[in-house]
Write a protein that holds these residues in place. Structure first.
Motif, short mmCIF file in Angstrom:
data_model
loop_
_atom_site.label_atom_id
_atom_site.label_comp_id
_atom_site.label_asym_id
_atom_site.label_seq_id
_atom_site.Cartn_x
_atom_site.Cartn_y
_atom_site.Cartn_z
N LYS A 98 0.73 -1.34 0.10
CA LYS A 98 0.00 0.08 -0.04
C LYS A 98 0.76 1.14 -0.20
CE LYS A 98 -4.02 -1.92 0.54
NZ LYS A 98 -3.91 -3.33 0.83
N SER A 99 0.21 2.33 -0.62
CA SER A 99 1.10 3.71 -0.48
C SER A 99 0.32 4.48 0.34
CB SER A 99 0.89 4.26 -2.17
OG SER A 99 1.78 3.73 -2.88
N VAL A 100 0.87 5.03 1.56
CA VAL A 100 0.07 5.90 2.34
C VAL A 100 0.34 7.35 2.63
CG1 VAL A 100 -0.15 5.85 5.04
CG2 VAL A 100 0.30 3.75 3.80
N LEU A 101 -0.43 8.12 2.77
CA LEU A 101 -0.39 9.48 2.70
C LEU A 101 -0.54 9.76 4.34
CD1 LEU A 101 -0.12 12.34 1.33
CD2 LEU A 101 -2.48 12.35 1.16
N ILE A 102 0.43 10.52 4.77
CA ILE A 102 0.56 10.80 6.03
C ILE A 102 0.73 12.48 6.29
CG2 ILE A 102 1.63 10.74 8.53
CD1 ILE A 102 2.58 8.19 7.67
N THR A 103 -0.20 13.16 7.10
CA THR A 103 -0.05 14.71 7.43
C THR A 103 0.58 14.70 8.91
OG1 THR A 103 -2.09 15.12 8.53
CG2 THR A 103 -2.05 15.14 6.11
N GLY A 104 1.45 15.69 8.98
CA GLY A 104 1.80 15.95 10.46
C GLY A 104 2.91 14.93 10.88
N ALA A 105 3.72 14.34 9.63
CA ALA A 105 4.53 13.29 9.82
C ALA A 105 5.96 13.96 10.43
CB ALA A 105 5.12 12.61 8.36
N GLU B 42 7.64 5.70 11.89
CA GLU B 42 8.50 4.49 12.34
C GLU B 42 8.06 3.24 12.38
OE1 GLU B 42 10.71 1.93 15.17
OE2 GLU B 42 8.95 2.81 15.31
N LYS B 43 6.65 3.31 13.12
CA LYS B 43 6.04 2.12 13.46
C LYS B 43 5.55 1.41 12.05
CE LYS B 43 3.81 -1.21 15.68
NZ LYS B 43 4.82 -2.15 16.47
N LEU B 44 5.23 2.04 11.38
CA LEU B 44 4.70 1.50 9.68
C LEU B 44 6.05 0.69 9.17
CD1 LEU B 44 2.23 3.73 8.02
CD2 LEU B 44 1.92 1.48 8.25
N LEU B 45 7.06 1.32 9.00
CA LEU B 45 8.24 1.03 8.41
C LEU B 45 8.82 -0.22 9.07
CD1 LEU B 45 10.18 4.39 7.65
CD2 LEU B 45 9.09 2.84 6.15
N LEU C 209 5.58 5.51 1.75
CA LEU C 209 4.79 6.73 2.70
C LEU C 209 5.18 8.10 2.19
CD1 LEU C 209 6.19 5.32 6.30
CD2 LEU C 209 4.28 4.72 4.99
N TYR C 210 3.91 8.73 1.82
CA TYR C 210 4.32 10.19 1.02
C TYR C 210 3.73 10.98 2.35
CZ TYR C 210 4.04 7.87 -3.56
OH TYR C 210 4.43 7.29 -4.69
N ILE C 211 4.72 11.83 2.60
CA ILE C 211 4.30 12.74 3.76
C ILE C 211 4.52 14.17 3.27
CG2 ILE C 211 5.46 11.08 5.38
CD1 ILE C 211 7.99 12.86 5.40
N LEU C 212 3.16 14.91 3.69
CA LEU C 212 2.97 16.26 3.47
C LEU C 212 4.05 17.06 4.33
CD1 LEU C 212 -0.71 16.68 2.67
CD2 LEU C 212 1.06 15.97 1.10
N CYS D 193 -1.83 6.85 -6.72
CA CYS D 193 -1.43 5.68 -6.09
C CYS D 193 -1.72 5.59 -4.57
CB CYS D 193 0.12 5.85 -6.06
SG CYS D 193 0.76 7.24 -5.23
N ILE D 194 -2.37 6.42 -4.09
CA ILE D 194 -2.61 6.75 -2.73
C ILE D 194 -3.66 5.59 -2.28
CG2 ILE D 194 -3.27 8.02 -0.60
CD1 ILE D 194 -0.37 8.32 -1.24
#
Length: 491
Positions: A47-54, A64-67, A76-79, A140-141
């Motif tokens: 899966k491709s994951v989008l994270i705000t506030g990363a 860290e936990k996802l990885l 992991l796409y981070i804004l 992709c997300i």
């Protein structure tokens, strides 16, 4: 908050929701939930994951936990936005150098290749994401974790003229203690209005503190929340705080929140509840711990593992009485600060202690509402989610707070503030203990001189004061004689 999206087109709906407040039902599909028997790690694989506030406290722990526990996650796409003179790339590079990622680094030195920063500004229309990045993300997300938030309790509301907003803010927030809680409730309301169109889960943590177990005990990287209060107490700066000793201090370790978040993301996607579930991630109703107990264990921990160059010996007291608290603020905070600043001025240095105490009073003042009251939270959804996990997932994504040993956790929390926030070396503890002994001797000497001064000024010059003094001393001797006689008869 987590949102499960389908391959290919769901980010368009999310983008429209962010810009004009509407979302088309056709934008949310249901083709990627997968087998209901899939484990949490298996669900996130590919899966491709989008994270705000990363780059924030909780966001970093989530990344860290996802990885580490979902190593097959695709990307992991981070804004990220530029901040404090640092570019987006610099902020991400600094984040990945953090000690938090040491375990991931050992397992996969190239973990950074899965982290893809996207330039964004959440306060701007369309989140200020470029058209090229929107196209990339749209294609992709699969999942969005929204972790971004202001951490200021008194952040001013912004949507029209500042003067008007300032005037109407008290009426808007009503009985709520600050704008932080008001905007949290407002955001939840808006999200729940869209629950028929978006597959959403809401995680509602209480007071988030240092890590309990992962990636290692006591990790914390900021002064926010209880951390700054703990440090102030350990440094001997904080001497009094207004709180209810018997009120539940609903602390929740950050790794518990993140484990629950990932489990909730899995459950939301795989089981697709008909309504957006709210998970109250709290400890008070399951494994309560009180402010009075926290005060005791924080003081004990910092006496065993003192902070370097403490201002005074750790000795903070909690009281629910406003007048008593104000008395101790005057005697134990403001008066010593004035004396110390006077000393700094006389020695040619810039005074700073009163400024530090003013900032401390503002910080603990914002916490008083939460430290003086009890709340009861419904934890049924948290318990339900736990029952849906396999035994292996319960270990890997542990959020069972019944297992939390509070004295041990507080000890590790205090050590964590020393190691990770203040960057102090644990090998220097003997020197820090010696410094505390020096402070104790200074205090005893000062108290002795104060008694002599009072004697010379008042008692030695007044017959009435001497009579009162002799009366008190004679009572003490009579009490001691009675106590010794009683002990002798008993023996």
């Amino acid at each position: 908050m987590s949102t499960e999206l389908s391959e290919g087109q769901d980010l368009d709906g999310l983008r429209e929701h962010a810009t004009d407040g509407t979302t088309r039902p056709s934008d949310i599909c249901s083709g990627t939930a997968g087998s209901s028997m899939a484990s949490i790690a298996e669900y996130y694989a590919g899966k491709s994951v989008l994270i705000t506030g990363a780059t924030g406290f909780m966001g970093k722990v989530l990344v860290e936990k996802l990885l580490r526990s979902c190593p097959e996650v695709k990307a992991l796409y981070i804004l990220v936005r530029p901040k404090a003179g640092q570019s987006m790339q610099q902020r991400v590079s600094d984040m990945m150098k953090c000690k938090l990622f040491d375990r991931v680094r050992e397992d996969n030195p190239d973990f950074h290749q899965k982290i893809i920063p996207i330039s964004s500004e959440l306060m701007q229309p369309g989140l200020a994401i470029s058209p090229e990045d929107v196209e990339k993300l749209t294609g992709c997300i699969n999942i969005v974790f929204h972790c971004a938030a202001t951490i200021r309790f008194d952040e001013p509301l912004k949507w029209m003229d500042d003067g008007i907003v300032r005037d109407i803010t008290p009426r808007l927030i009503g009985d709520r203690p600050n704008t932080y809680t008001y905007t949290k409730a407002l955001a939840e309301y808006v999200v729940q209005q869209e629950q028929d169109k978006l597959n959403i889960g809401i995680i509602r943590p209480s007071i988030v503190g240092a890590s309990w177990q992962e990636p290692f005990s006591g990790w914390i990287d900021n002064f926010n929340g209880p951390s700054g209060v703990f440090i102030a107490a350990g440094k001997g700066i904080l001497r009094t705080m207004r709180a209810n000793n018997d009120a539940v201090a609903d602390l929740i370790p950050v790794d518990v929140v993140i484990n629950l978040t990932l489990a909730a993301g899995w459950y939301t996607a795989v089981h697709r509840p008909k309504t957006a579930l709210v998970y109250n991630c709290t400890t008070g109703g399951i494994n309560p711990f009180h402010w009075g107990e926290i005060e005791h264990h924080v003081m004990s921990s910092f006496k065993r593992n003192p902070l370097e160059q403490a201002f005074r010996r750790p000795n903070a007291n909690i009281t629910s009485n406003y007048l008593i608290n104000q008395y101790w603020i005057l005697v134990s905070h403001k008066f010593p600060a004035l004396i110390y600043d006077l000393f700094l001025r006389l020695s040619g240095q810039k005074p700073q202690m009163m400024r530090i105490f003013n900032r401390l009073h503002k910080a603990i003042g914002l916490l008083e509402y939460f430290s003086s009251q009890d709340w009861e939270w419904n934890s049924e959804n948290m318990s339900m989610l736990m029952s849906q996990l396999t035994p292996e997932d319960r270990k890997t994504f542990n959020f069972d707070v019944r297992q939390l040993n509070w004295p041990e956790y507080i000890e590790n929390y205090c050590i964590g503030t020393k190691k990770y926030v203040l960057n102090e070396d644990m090998s220097d503890i003997p020197a820090a203990r010696q410094h505390l002994r020096k402070l104790r001797n200074i205090r005893y000497t000062f108290n002795t001189l104060l008694v002599i001064f009072i004697w010379r000024v008042f008692i030695a010059r007044s017959q009435m004061a001497r009579n009162i003094w002799y009366f008190v001393v004679s009572l003490c001797f009579k009490f001691l004689s009675y106590f010794r006689a009683s002990s002798t008869l008993t023996n």
